[in-house]
Design a protein around this motif. Structure first.
Motif, PDB file in Angstrom:
ATOM      1  N   GLN A 224       0.854  -1.192   0.000  1.00 17.57           N
ATOM      2  CA  GLN A 224       0.000   0.000   0.000  1.00 17.57           C
ATOM      3  C   GLN A 224       0.892   1.245   0.000  1.00 17.57           C
ATOM      4  OE1 GLN A 224      -2.681  -0.848   3.302  1.00 17.57           O
ATOM      5  NE2 GLN A 224      -4.151  -1.754   1.895  1.00 17.57           N
ATOM      6  N   LYS A 225       0.902   2.045   1.087  1.00 21.13           N
ATOM      7  CA  LYS A 225       1.709   3.259   1.100  1.00 21.13           C
ATOM      8  C   LYS A 225       3.037   3.065   1.837  1.00 21.13           C
ATOM      9  CE  LYS A 225      -1.971   6.710   0.673  1.00 21.13           C
ATOM     10  NZ  LYS A 225      -2.532   7.965   1.225  1.00 21.13           N
ATOM     11  N   HIS A 226       3.261   1.857   2.317  1.00 18.68           N
ATOM     12  CA  HIS A 226       4.509   1.571   3.028  1.00 18.68           C
ATOM     13  C   HIS A 226       5.580   1.151   2.021  1.00 18.68           C
ATOM     14  CE1 HIS A 226       6.772   0.720   6.686  1.00 18.68           C
ATOM     15  NE2 HIS A 226       7.298  -0.295   6.020  1.00 18.68           N
ATOM     16  N   ILE A 227       6.712   1.835   2.066  1.00 17.56           N
ATOM     17  CA  ILE A 227       7.791   1.614   1.102  1.00 17.56           C
ATOM     18  C   ILE A 227       9.040   1.136   1.824  1.00 17.56           C
ATOM     19  CG2 ILE A 227       9.237   2.666  -0.687  1.00 17.56           C
ATOM     20  CD1 ILE A 227       6.308   2.717  -1.429  1.00 17.56           C
ATOM     21  N   ARG A 228       9.671   0.093   1.265  1.00 21.53           N
ATOM     22  CA  ARG A 228      10.978  -0.347   1.752  1.00 21.53           C
ATOM     23  C   ARG A 228      11.958  -0.334   0.591  1.00 21.53           C
ATOM     24  NH1 ARG A 228      13.245  -5.594   2.709  1.00 21.53           N
ATOM     25  NH2 ARG A 228      11.218  -6.538   2.169  1.00 21.53           N
ATOM     26  N   LEU A 229      13.025   0.429   0.728  1.00 19.31           N
ATOM     27  CA  LEU A 229      14.051   0.500  -0.306  1.00 19.31           C
ATOM     28  C   LEU A 229      15.017  -0.672  -0.124  1.00 19.31           C
ATOM     29  CD1 LEU A 229      14.884   4.331  -0.409  1.00 19.31           C
ATOM     30  CD2 LEU A 229      12.995   3.080  -1.475  1.00 19.31           C
ATOM     31  N   ILE A 230      14.952  -1.619  -1.029  1.00 19.10           N
ATOM     32  CA  ILE A 230      15.805  -2.809  -0.948  1.00 19.10           C
ATOM     33  C   ILE A 230      17.164  -2.541  -1.588  1.00 19.10           C
ATOM     34  CG2 ILE A 230      16.037  -5.231  -1.658  1.00 19.10           C
ATOM     35  CD1 ILE A 230      12.961  -5.380  -1.666  1.00 19.10           C
ATOM     36  N   ASP A 231      17.170  -1.826  -2.692  1.00 18.17           N
ATOM     37  CA  ASP A 231      18.405  -1.560  -3.442  1.00 18.17           C
ATOM     38  C   ASP A 231      18.484  -0.066  -3.758  1.00 18.17           C
ATOM     39  OD1 ASP A 231      20.644  -1.569  -5.015  1.00 18.17           O
ATOM     40  OD2 ASP A 231      19.820  -2.841  -6.597  1.00 18.17           O
TER      41      ASP A 231
END
Length: 248
Positions: A224-231
């Motif tokens: 949804q609006k939760h973002i996790r930057l993996i790279d």
């Protein structure tokens, strides 16, 4: 109806001189005695409910606002009736500078969530700038910071492809959350994808496709609006590739 909370003696204990946001919203770098004088600037605290406006285009310019909690978007109404998002502002940032030149606000400022601002009357700011050495210079630095941010948006809209724009946007949000002591890799975006598209000059479908591609390529994880930057490095390479291309 707007709720204004007058600053009491207890409130002043957490005003400019004691506030942990002072280096973000008003980075003066002054002595303790000078910072205590800045406490006088805060005329009130105002709570703004989600989707309510702090001010509207055409309203008389009376104050600038330091965001104490929450987040906002600024937008303008286009001739065809559409709203064009011109910026997103978060805790520790300043709103209201758009009204200085004409003495009327040129855009709308709308809360993206329940928020609170410190109201800094502009007339009082001008008066105090003559009394506190360096205050005017530091305020000009705040204004310059906003100009630099606007210039960055112009670069986004003028030269980058859709995915590069979104990558630059996510990296910018990451940097701003980091400056506030939050995680650089995981955060919650309060704005909708449609609002992101309006800000970046992209259609909603294009923004959604770019998010999906980033997720498929393992650059980010989206819930949804939760973002996790993996790279993050991969996102930076996208932006740097565009910057290098423009420099040729």
């Amino acid at each position: 109806m707007r709720a204004s909370v007058p600053v009491t003696m207890n409130g002043l204990k957490t005003a400019c001189s004691q506030c942990n946001l002072v280096e973000l919203c008003l980075p003066f770098g002054m002595s303790d005695s000078e910072l205590h004088q800045l406490d006088e600037l805060v005329g009130a605290r105002r709570k703004v409910k989600r989707q309510q406006s702090l001010y509207r285009a055409g309203d008389p310019f009376e104050a600038i606002y330091a965001i104490r909690a929450g987040s906002f978007k600024t937008d303008v109404l286009l001739e065809d009736g559409r709203d064009q998002v011109t910026g997103f502002q978060m805790t520790g940032e300043i709103l209201g500078l758009d009204g200085i030149s004409t003495e009327n606000h040129s855009c709308n400022a709308i809360a993206l969530e329940d928020s609170e601002v410190c109201v800094i009357p502009y007339a009082k700011l001008e008066q105090l700038s003559h009394e506190v050495e360096g205050l005017q210079h530091q305020f000009h630095k705040v204004m310059s910071r906003e100009i630099v941010r606007d210039h960055g948006v112009m670069m986004l809209l003028g030269s980058m492809r859709a995915e590069e724009r979104l990558a630059a946007f996510l990296l910018n949000m990451s940097q701003r959350f980091t400056a506030r002591g939050f995680s650089a890799a995981e955060f919650h975006l309060r704005m909708t994808r449609e609002e992101i598209g309006s800000y970046l000059g992209l259609k909603l479908e294009t923004v959604s496709r770019a998010f999906s591609r980033f997720q498929e390529e393992g650059l980010i994880a989206v819930q949804q609006k939760h973002i996790r930057l993996i790279d993050s490095s991969g996102l930076r390479r996208l932006v740097q590739h565009q910057t290098a291309s423009c420099g040729r």
